[in-house]
Scaffold this motif. Sequence first.
Motif, short mmCIF file in Angstrom:
data_model
loop_
_atom_site.label_atom_id
_atom_site.label_comp_id
_atom_site.label_asym_id
_atom_site.label_seq_id
_atom_site.Cartn_x
_atom_site.Cartn_y
_atom_site.Cartn_z
N GLN A 37 36.84 31.27 30.60
CA GLN A 37 36.91 32.72 30.73
C GLN A 37 36.12 33.17 31.95
O GLN A 37 35.09 32.59 32.29
N PRO A 38 36.59 34.21 32.65
CA PRO A 38 35.88 34.68 33.85
C PRO A 38 34.54 35.30 33.49
O PRO A 38 34.41 36.01 32.48
N THR A 39 33.54 35.02 34.29
CA THR A 39 32.21 35.56 34.07
C THR A 39 31.75 36.49 35.19
O THR A 39 30.89 37.33 34.98
N ASP A 40 32.34 36.35 36.38
CA ASP A 40 31.91 37.19 37.50
C ASP A 40 32.99 37.20 38.58
O ASP A 40 33.71 36.21 38.76
N GLN A 66 35.66 35.36 45.30
CA GLN A 66 35.23 34.28 44.42
C GLN A 66 35.28 34.76 42.97
O GLN A 66 34.78 35.84 42.66
N ALA A 67 35.89 33.96 42.15
CA ALA A 67 35.90 34.21 40.71
C ALA A 67 35.14 33.07 40.03
O ALA A 67 35.42 31.89 40.28
N THR A 68 34.18 33.42 39.21
CA THR A 68 33.38 32.43 38.49
C THR A 68 33.86 32.35 37.05
O THR A 68 34.00 33.38 36.38
N PHE A 69 34.10 31.12 36.59
CA PHE A 69 34.61 30.91 35.24
C PHE A 69 33.59 30.14 34.40
O PHE A 69 32.77 29.37 34.94
N ASN A 70 33.65 30.35 33.12
CA ASN A 70 32.74 29.68 32.19
C ASN A 70 33.08 28.19 32.12
O ASN A 70 34.20 27.82 31.78
N GLY A 125 40.90 44.66 39.98
CA GLY A 125 41.80 43.58 39.61
C GLY A 125 41.77 42.46 40.63
O GLY A 125 41.23 42.60 41.73
N ASN A 126 42.36 41.33 40.27
CA ASN A 126 42.43 40.20 41.19
C ASN A 126 43.52 39.26 40.69
O ASN A 126 44.01 39.37 39.56
N ASP A 164 44.15 25.88 33.09
CA ASP A 164 42.87 26.42 33.55
C ASP A 164 43.14 27.50 34.59
O ASP A 164 44.12 27.42 35.34
N PRO A 165 42.28 28.54 34.66
CA PRO A 165 42.52 29.61 35.64
C PRO A 165 42.19 29.23 37.08
O PRO A 165 42.60 29.94 38.00
N ALA A 166 41.46 28.14 37.30
CA ALA A 166 41.12 27.75 38.67
C ALA A 166 42.28 27.01 39.32
O ALA A 166 43.19 26.51 38.67
#
Length: 557
Positions: A278-281, A263-267, A318-319, A387-389
């Motif tokens: 931007q990624p936050t976690d 899981q990647a969390t984005f702002n 990385g991911n 968007d990165p998602a």
Amino acid sequence: MTETRTPRPKKAQRSDVEVPSLGPLGMARWAWRQLTKMSTALVLLLLLAIAAVPGSLFPQRVQDPDAVTSYIEANPTMGPWLDRLQLFDVFSSYWFSAIYLLLFISLVGCVLPRAVQHFKAWRSKPPRTPRRISRLPQYRKVMLGGRDGAAAPSPDDAVEQAAAALKKRGYRVQTQDLGSAAPSVAAERGMLKEVGNILFHVALLGVLVSVAIGALFGYKGQKIIVEGESFVNTLVDYDSFNPGTNFDPDWLNPFSVRLNNFQATFNRDTSDPRHYGQPTDFNADLTVTDEPGATPQDVNLAVNKPLNVNGTKVYLVGNGYAPVIRVTDGEGNVAYEGPVVTVPSDSVYTSSLTLKVPDARPDQLGFAGLLLPTAVSEPGEIPRSADPALNNPALILSSFYGDLGLDSGQPQNVYVLNTENLTELNSMTSANGPILLDGQHREVQLPNGKGSVEFLDVKRYVGLDVHSDPGRIPAFISFVLAFIGLIMSLFIARRRAWVRATTTEDANGVRCTVLEYGLLARGEDHRLGAEAEKLTALWTSLWEDRGVREFHLNSKA
């Protein structure tokens, strides 16, 4: 009448004194003394720091061999010379190793004799009381008794009580000349100062040894895992592997890791458009099996929270996205089906993709292009990611057929498609145009009957850095000991104190005991005067009932 003087005979000229040659043994002894000086160790430490600078200026072969090859190709004149000088292998070069070993030998030859000498000094008695205590930097006289009818203590009694008081203050004491007219006590404290100094240098040796152990017996490897796939800690399962000089692959811990989900969390704060998206976690859900037959455990791997498996550290470094693609060749057979790892190139995860299909028939196929996680397009413009998602994933590909060059045995970069021996089928500039695969157009036929390509799904992948350093814990312990030793050597003061007692009479003819004492510091000690004041207060409290009169004070500090 003229007096004739006989000339004095000239003295015979003295021939030059011939200094005997040192010889091989003498030269070796002289060289050893020069090497084991502390100044030499400091110079070697400075040289080691300077020698490490090229390791940060030039790419290192142990970390990125492709970058070294590219650097040499880009600098055909200077590159080969830098390679001959081992500037691409700084930390394993002969000159760096020579400085490292000389520093180690210098520290050993410097620390061990000092430790032996300090051990002998610790066991020896404090030095005898000097004849003239008044010449010491801090000097005091205290008169005991003779006031208000208080009886003066005997010199022996005064010296023994002073010795007991000094011992309580951490001094090691030695009474001298008890029973004589002028008994005394010699005291010394601060022996731990030199212990701290020796501990610091021994710990520095420990750091050098620990770094050497890590370089000899450790390893570092990289692995990319796609969701649903597993990684087993074996040599063949790594994407890249950098072993230590004396590392044996049989020492690898037999653990396995399976990536269940990432899981990647984005702002998503719309009030902050500058940082929106931007990624936050980042969090990876893993199933880890420590060894064959062990019970699998579900763990969470996050940035700066590595996984520790029996001393082997696993880091999340990385991911990205791995689109699942199916390629059918011109004969109707599935030549490839599976995820393709892409390389992100910007903050919205626009990712480059390279796919080589050597099993396609009648011709080998190659694809290069982009993955757009959230594809948007304007009339007349090239599609881009907004968007990165994964809101609207799309693939834009160019296709080629011909010889991929994989059968030649020459190593190739999996993320680069060499089109020298390939013929173009699709591209942005060809008549056929690029291949566009998205949620509405999942499959596209290749021109000239070369087959088809199908966009099935998108998965996440993680990049893992597996690091085993057996010298890590010893290095940390050595660093802590070095810090403790440095604090001890800086804040512990080495001091000597002498106390002498004699019997005298005051101006009224009353018998009293004079206690004179002086202090001497080893080196500079701005707190020596304060220590003298504390001793004065100590004597005052010790013989308060005997009538204490301080009548002389001399301070040279």
